[in-house]
Design a protein around this motif. Sequence first.
Motif, PDB file in Angstrom:
ATOM      1  N   GLU A 162       0.852  -1.169   0.000  1.00 50.82           N
ATOM      2  CA  GLU A 162       0.000   0.000   0.000  1.00 50.82           C
ATOM      3  C   GLU A 162       0.898   1.232   0.000  1.00 50.82           C
ATOM      4  OE1 GLU A 162      -1.814   0.886   3.741  1.00 50.82           O
ATOM      5  OE2 GLU A 162      -0.799  -0.830   4.580  1.00 50.82           O
TER       6      GLU A 162
ATOM      7  N   PHE B 214      -5.340   4.538  -1.716  1.00 48.71           N
ATOM      8  CA  PHE B 214      -5.226   3.181  -2.256  1.00 48.71           C
ATOM      9  C   PHE B 214      -6.619   2.617  -2.525  1.00 48.71           C
ATOM     10  CE2 PHE B 214      -5.053  -1.339  -2.032  1.00 48.71           C
ATOM     11  CZ  PHE B 214      -3.790  -1.713  -2.453  1.00 48.71           C
ATOM     12  N   GLY B 215      -6.747   1.874  -3.632  1.00 48.80           N
ATOM     13  CA  GLY B 215      -7.990   1.141  -3.858  1.00 48.80           C
ATOM     14  C   GLY B 215      -8.684   1.499  -5.150  1.00 48.80           C
TER      15      GLY B 215
ATOM     16  N   THR C 163      -7.684  -6.136  -3.214  1.00 48.73           N
ATOM     17  CA  THR C 163      -8.968  -5.425  -3.360  1.00 48.73           C
ATOM     18  C   THR C 163      -9.946  -6.299  -4.135  1.00 48.73           C
ATOM     19  OG1 THR C 163      -7.714  -3.360  -3.444  1.00 48.73           O
ATOM     20  CG2 THR C 163     -10.024  -3.255  -4.107  1.00 48.73           C
TER      21      THR C 163
ATOM     22  N   TYR D  40     -12.869  -1.684   7.316  1.00 40.83           N
ATOM     23  CA  TYR D  40     -11.784  -1.202   8.182  1.00 40.83           C
ATOM     24  C   TYR D  40     -10.519  -1.019   7.340  1.00 40.83           C
ATOM     25  CZ  TYR D  40     -10.179  -0.286  12.887  1.00 40.83           C
ATOM     26  OH  TYR D  40      -9.751   0.346  14.030  1.00 40.83           O
ATOM     27  N   GLY D  41     -10.068   0.242   7.182  1.00 41.09           N
ATOM     28  CA  GLY D  41      -8.948   0.555   6.281  1.00 41.09           C
ATOM     29  C   GLY D  41      -9.518   0.800   4.896  1.00 41.09           C
ATOM     30  N   CYS D  42     -10.386   1.815   4.796  1.00 39.83           N
ATOM     31  CA  CYS D  42     -11.235   1.962   3.589  1.00 39.83           C
ATOM     32  C   CYS D  42     -10.474   2.507   2.376  1.00 39.83           C
ATOM     33  CB  CYS D  42     -12.462   2.815   3.899  1.00 39.83           C
ATOM     34  SG  CYS D  42     -12.060   4.455   4.524  1.00 39.83           S
ATOM     35  N   GLY D  43      -9.336   3.178   2.566  1.00 42.38           N
ATOM     36  CA  GLY D  43      -8.573   3.691   1.409  1.00 42.38           C
ATOM     37  C   GLY D  43      -9.414   4.627   0.559  1.00 42.38           C
TER      38      GLY D  43
ATOM     39  N   LEU E  81     -14.445  -0.656  -1.181  1.00 54.55           N
ATOM     40  CA  LEU E  81     -15.178  -1.808  -0.649  1.00 54.55           C
ATOM     41  C   LEU E  81     -16.495  -1.353  -0.018  1.00 54.55           C
ATOM     42  CD1 LEU E  81     -12.231  -3.824   0.980  1.00 54.55           C
ATOM     43  CD2 LEU E  81     -13.162  -4.005  -1.344  1.00 54.55           C
TER      44      LEU E  81
ATOM     45  N   ASP F 151     -10.525   4.776   8.427  1.00 54.37           N
ATOM     46  CA  ASP F 151      -9.131   4.705   7.974  1.00 54.37           C
ATOM     47  C   ASP F 151      -8.279   5.577   8.880  1.00 54.37           C
ATOM     48  OD1 ASP F 151      -7.906   3.709   4.995  1.00 54.37           O
ATOM     49  OD2 ASP F 151      -6.636   5.040   6.195  1.00 54.37           O
ATOM     50  N   ILE F 152      -7.032   5.172   9.010  1.00 55.54           N
ATOM     51  CA  ILE F 152      -6.067   5.899   9.842  1.00 55.54           C
ATOM     52  C   ILE F 152      -5.600   7.165   9.121  1.00 55.54           C
ATOM     53  CG2 ILE F 152      -3.962   4.796   8.940  1.00 55.54           C
ATOM     54  CD1 ILE F 152      -3.108   4.293  11.833  1.00 55.54           C
TER      55      ILE F 152
ATOM     56  N   SER G 277     -10.094   6.402  11.950  1.00 59.81           N
ATOM     57  CA  SER G 277     -10.124   5.225  12.833  1.00 59.81           C
ATOM     58  C   SER G 277      -9.717   5.580  14.259  1.00 59.81           C
ATOM     59  CB  SER G 277      -9.226   4.117  12.284  1.00 59.81           C
ATOM     60  OG  SER G 277      -7.924   4.606  12.087  1.00 59.81           O
TER      61      SER G 277
ATOM     62  N   ASN H 112      -8.957  -4.871   4.540  1.00 58.63           N
ATOM     63  CA  ASN H 112      -7.845  -5.154   3.629  1.00 58.63           C
ATOM     64  C   ASN H 112      -6.714  -4.208   4.006  1.00 58.63           C
ATOM     65  OD1 ASN H 112      -6.169  -5.750   1.503  1.00 58.63           O
ATOM     66  ND2 ASN H 112      -7.333  -4.560  -0.006  1.00 58.63           N
ATOM     67  N   ILE H 113      -5.882  -4.638   4.933  1.00 62.09           N
ATOM     68  CA  ILE H 113      -4.802  -3.735   5.399  1.00 62.09           C
ATOM     69  C   ILE H 113      -3.482  -4.456   5.103  1.00 62.09           C
ATOM     70  CG2 ILE H 113      -4.050  -2.227   7.252  1.00 62.09           C
ATOM     71  CD1 ILE H 113      -6.727  -2.356   8.545  1.00 62.09           C
TER      72      ILE H 113
ATOM     73  N   LEU I  39      -4.806  -5.251  15.336  1.00 61.27           N
ATOM     74  CA  LEU I  39      -6.213  -4.842  15.401  1.00 61.27           C
ATOM     75  C   LEU I  39      -7.165  -6.016  15.650  1.00 61.27           C
ATOM     76  CD1 LEU I  39      -6.150  -2.370  12.369  1.00 61.27           C
ATOM     77  CD2 LEU I  39      -6.681  -1.732  14.732  1.00 61.27           C
TER      78      LEU I  39
HETATM   79  C1  LIG Z   1      -4.366  -1.788   1.330  1.00 66.10           C
HETATM   80  S1  LIG Z   1      -5.287  -0.333   1.617  1.00 66.10           S
HETATM   81  C2  LIG Z   1      -6.920  -0.951   1.273  1.00 66.10           C
HETATM   82  C3  LIG Z   1      -7.874   0.062   0.715  1.00 66.10           C
HETATM   83  C4  LIG Z   1      -9.209  -0.502   0.271  1.00 66.10           C
HETATM   84  N1  LIG Z   1      -9.995  -0.949   1.400  1.00 66.10           N
HETATM   85  C5  LIG Z   1      -9.036  -1.634  -0.729  1.00 66.10           C
HETATM   86  O1  LIG Z   1      -9.399  -2.759  -0.400  1.00 66.10           O
HETATM   87  O2  LIG Z   1      -8.545  -1.386  -1.834  1.00 66.10           O
HETATM   88  C6  LIG Z   1      -5.195  -0.271   3.357  1.00 66.10           C
HETATM   89  C7  LIG Z   1      -5.778   0.949   3.987  1.00 66.10           C
HETATM   90  O3  LIG Z   1      -5.745   0.730   5.394  1.00 66.10           O
HETATM   91  C8  LIG Z   1      -5.377   1.917   6.032  1.00 66.10           C
HETATM   92  N2  LIG Z   1      -4.784   1.548   7.332  1.00 66.10           N
HETATM   93  C9  LIG Z   1      -3.532   1.105   7.590  1.00 66.10           C
HETATM   94  N3  LIG Z   1      -3.395   0.866   8.912  1.00 66.10           N
HETATM   95  C10 LIG Z   1      -4.583   1.159   9.494  1.00 66.10           C
HETATM   96  C11 LIG Z   1      -5.062   1.137  10.835  1.00 66.10           C
HETATM   97  N4  LIG Z   1      -4.290   0.752  11.847  1.00 66.10           N
HETATM   98  N5  LIG Z   1      -6.330   1.520  11.072  1.00 66.10           N
HETATM   99  C12 LIG Z   1      -7.127   1.914  10.051  1.00 66.10           C
HETATM  100  N6  LIG Z   1      -6.726   1.981   8.759  1.00 66.10           N
HETATM  101  C13 LIG Z   1      -5.469   1.601   8.489  1.00 66.10           C
HETATM  102  C14 LIG Z   1      -4.426   2.590   5.083  1.00 66.10           C
HETATM  103  O4  LIG Z   1      -4.378   3.985   5.322  1.00 66.10           O
HETATM  104  C15 LIG Z   1      -5.031   2.234   3.718  1.00 66.10           C
HETATM  105  O5  LIG Z   1      -5.909   3.226   3.269  1.00 66.10           O
END
Ligand SMILES: C[S@@+](CC[C@H](N)C(=O)[O-])C[C@H]1O[C@@H](n2cnc3c(N)ncnc32)[C@H](O)[C@@H]1O
Length: 302
Positions: free
Chosen positions: A54, A149-150, A157, A177-180, A184, A200-201, A225, A239-240, A248
Motif C-alpha cells: 500500500e 489506495f484502492g 482489493t 476497516y482501512g477503507c482507502g 469496498l 481509515d487511519i 479510525s 484489507n490492510i 487490530l
Molecule cells: C491496502 S489499503 C486498502 C484500501 C481498500 N480498502 C481496498 O481494499 O482497496 C489499506 C488501507 O488501510 C489503512 N490503514 C492502515 N493501517 C490502518 C489502521 N491501523 N487503522 C485503520 N486503517 C489503516 C491505510 O491507510 C489504507 O488506506
Amino acid sequence: MTGADQMAWLSLSIETDCLHAEALADALLEAGALAVSIEDADAGTADEKPQFGEPGSITRPGWDRSRVSALVKPDTDSRLLIGTCAAQAGLDALPTFTHEEVAEQDWVQVTQSQFEPIRVSERLWIVPSWHDAPDPAAMVLVMDPGMAFGTGSHPTTRLCLEWLERTISTGMSVLDYGCGSGILAIAAARLGAAEVLGVDIDEQAVTASTSNAQRNGVSARFQDSGRELSGQFDVVVANILANPLKVLAPAISGHVRRGGRLALSGILLEQTDDLIAAYAPWLPLAVADTRDGWVCLTGVKA
Ligand SMILES: C[S@@+](CC[C@H](N)C(=O)[O-])C[C@H]1O[C@@H](n2cnc3c(N)ncnc32)[C@H](O)[C@@H]1O
C-alpha cells in the motif's frame, strides 16, 4: 498546431540502484523535469521483481537495478543534468543513461489510457470516470486513480470485492476497516447494504472515500479510525496488511456481530497461519481465496 510545430521532449532513462533512485528522481523533478518515474530496470525480463504494497508501506522502491525515467525540455544537456542530479543524489559517478526525443502527446490522455475498466464479476465493474460503462446492465463502481489506495487493480482489493459480492444481501450493515478510496464500502452499498461505515487511519483516505461515495450516489459514512467506534456489524471487511491486522484483531473481531462474517486481506500466503492464530480467540478463519501470492481469510463469529 501542425505536426511540424509540435514540441518534442527528451526522454531520459537512467540506471541506478534502490539506494539512490528516489533521491535522483527528486533531484530531476527539482531541476524542472516534467515527469519522473522509478521502475524495475529488469521489468519484462525473467529477473523482474514485482512489488506489492500500500502507499506508505514501501518508502523506497526496492529494486537493486532501478530505472529512473524523466521527461525534460528538448534543449536539455542530458549529460550535464544527469551529472548534477546524480551528484545531488549522492552518486559518485555518472550513471549509465540513454536519451531519446519523443513527440508532444496529450499526457493526460496517455495516463488515462493506462486505466481501463476492470470486470470484477459477471455484474460488477470498476470504471474510471472518463470511460463509459462497458455494459449497460453492469453494476458500476466509478473509481479514479488518486491519492488513496484502492482503484481495484490490486489483487487484495479484487479478492475482497469478489467476497463482498458473494456475501452481501439487502439490508445488511457493513464495516470497511482501512477503507482507502472507499471502494469496498461503496461496493457494499451498491450491493444492497443498508448501513455502511468506512474507517481509515489516513485523513486523506476518509476525504477521498467520502467524495467517491458521493460520486457513486451511495450512502456511506466514513471516519478517522482514531475516533470512537462502537457497534457491531453483519459484515466486516479489512484489507490492510498482516501486522496491523494482527494488532487490530481484538478491535476488528469485536465489531463482528454473533453470526456475522469477517473477511481479511492484505495477507501474503506465508502469513496465513500467523493471522489465523491471531484471530482464533475471537473467530475461526480459513482461506477463502488466493491471488498472486495474496490470501483472503474469512470466518463467521459463533
Ligand atoms: C491496502 S489499503 C486498502 C484500501 C481498500 N480498502 C481496498 O481494499 O482497496 C489499506 C488501507 O488501510 C489503512 N490503514 C492502515 N493501517 C490502518 C489502521 N491501523 N487503522 C485503520 N486503517 C489503516 C491505510 O491507510 C489504507 O488506506
